[in-house]
Design an enzyme around this catalytic site. Structure first.
Site, PDB file in Angstrom:
ATOM      1  CD  GLU A 213      -4.359  12.898 -27.593  1.00  0.00           C
ATOM      2  OE1 GLU A 213      -4.189  12.076 -28.501  1.00  0.00           O
ATOM      3  OE2 GLU A 213      -5.315  13.689 -27.560  1.00  0.00           O
ATOM      4  CG  HIS A 251      -7.881  14.028 -29.886  1.00  0.00           C
ATOM      5  ND1 HIS A 251      -7.291  12.990 -29.211  1.00  0.00           N
ATOM      6  CD2 HIS A 251      -8.851  13.480 -30.635  1.00  0.00           C
ATOM      7  CE1 HIS A 251      -7.893  11.860 -29.543  1.00  0.00           C
ATOM      8  NE2 HIS A 251      -8.842  12.144 -30.403  1.00  0.00           N
TER       9      HIS A 251
END
Length: 295
Positions: A213, A251
């Protein structure tokens, strides 16, 4: 075969008497994992109904639990403020694998226990803020659903929990040797490169899916490793192609700053290393299906 977790793994759950610990212990037991102990300070001598044939004994310390049961894997479900102490205790007890599910651990605490484990040289940490590790049909340490896939030839390493689940489900017709959710915090234990190396060495893993990511340079470093060290086919997906610059997405480590850490930059690095990269999880699964179907 499997990577790091197998049918002979003996798992203890730190924080087993908490609501999350108890719930997921029962799910792990239902999936066939061998949960041999729980640990909650001050509650030694109690038992927990894990849904299996017998109740699970609770110990006051990891050292006592490992001595009594031979546990060699710990899954950590304790609240963030207790996580540093819990992982340090697992390291002191020489647990080979410690899976830290807890979210929201201060980065300084994570850095401390990761360095502590590294200095001790015995304990591999997966996480924190991760879904754990599963070897379908053998064992399950964490919160990955066990009924979405089965055993097979694919190795999976992923920063994202939900994308781990989606990829395993989309490729359920082939199955997985091991799925590893490494977490997306700025400081983590096991990395993409660690998992890629293990899958490369596993004779029963024939192809690898890597999910990354935005944020940081872990995927670029993994690409360089793949180019030099991985002979098996790898397909990849990088979450965050539409993420706005400077905004944290999901995150704590998923943040783009200028040209650094972008999904497109990571995609280009992976493709330059020979990795086929999908623009969506479903497209990535289709790329893996094409590879396996042609063998």
């Amino acid at each position: 075969m499997s990577v790091w977790l197998g049918k002979d793994s003996r798992i203890l759950v730190q924080g087993i008497t908490g609501s999350e610990g108890t719930k997921h212990t029962r799910r792990m037991v239902a999936s066939g994992a061998n949960i041999v102990a729980g640990v909650t300070p001050g509650k030694g001598g109690q038992t927990v109904d894990g849904g299996g044939e017998s109740d699970i004994p609770v110990f006051g310390s990891v050292a006592e639990a490992t001595s009594e049961t031979g546990a060699d894997v710990s899954v950590v479900f304790v609240p963030p403020r207790f996580a540093k102490g819990a992982v340090t205790e697992a390291v002191d007890a020489k647990i080979p694998l410690c899976v830290v599910i807890t979210e929201g651990i201060p980065v300084g605490d994570t850095a401390h226990f990761f360095q502590y484990a590294k200095n001790a040289g015995v304990t591999r940490i997966i996480g924190p803020n991760c879904p754990g590790i599963i070897s379908p049909g053998q064992s399950n340490a964490g919160i990955i659903p066990a009924d979405i896939t089965g055993p097979g030839p694919i190795g999976l390493v992923s920063k994202s929990g939900t994308l781990t689940y989606q990829m395993m489900y989309e490729l359920r017709d082939f199955g997985f040797s091991t799925g590893i959710g490494i977490g997306g915090d700025p400081v983590i234990g096991t990395t993409h490169i660690d998992a890629l190396s293990a899958f490369e060495a596993d004779p029963d893993t024939t192809a690898i899916v890597m999910i990354g990511e935005i944020g940081g340079d872990a995927e670029e470093r993994a690409a360089a490793f793949i180019e030099k060290n991985v002979s098996k086919p790898v397909v990849g997906y990088v979450a965050g192609f539409t993420a706005p610059e400077g905004k944290t997405m999901g995150h704590a480590g998923a943040i783009v700053s200028g040209s650094s850490g972008t999904a497109e930059g990571k995609k280009q690095a992976l493709e330059a290393a020979g990795v086929r990269v999908g623009k969506t999880p479903s497209e990535t699964a289709a790329l893996m299906r094409d590879i396996l179907s042609s063998r």
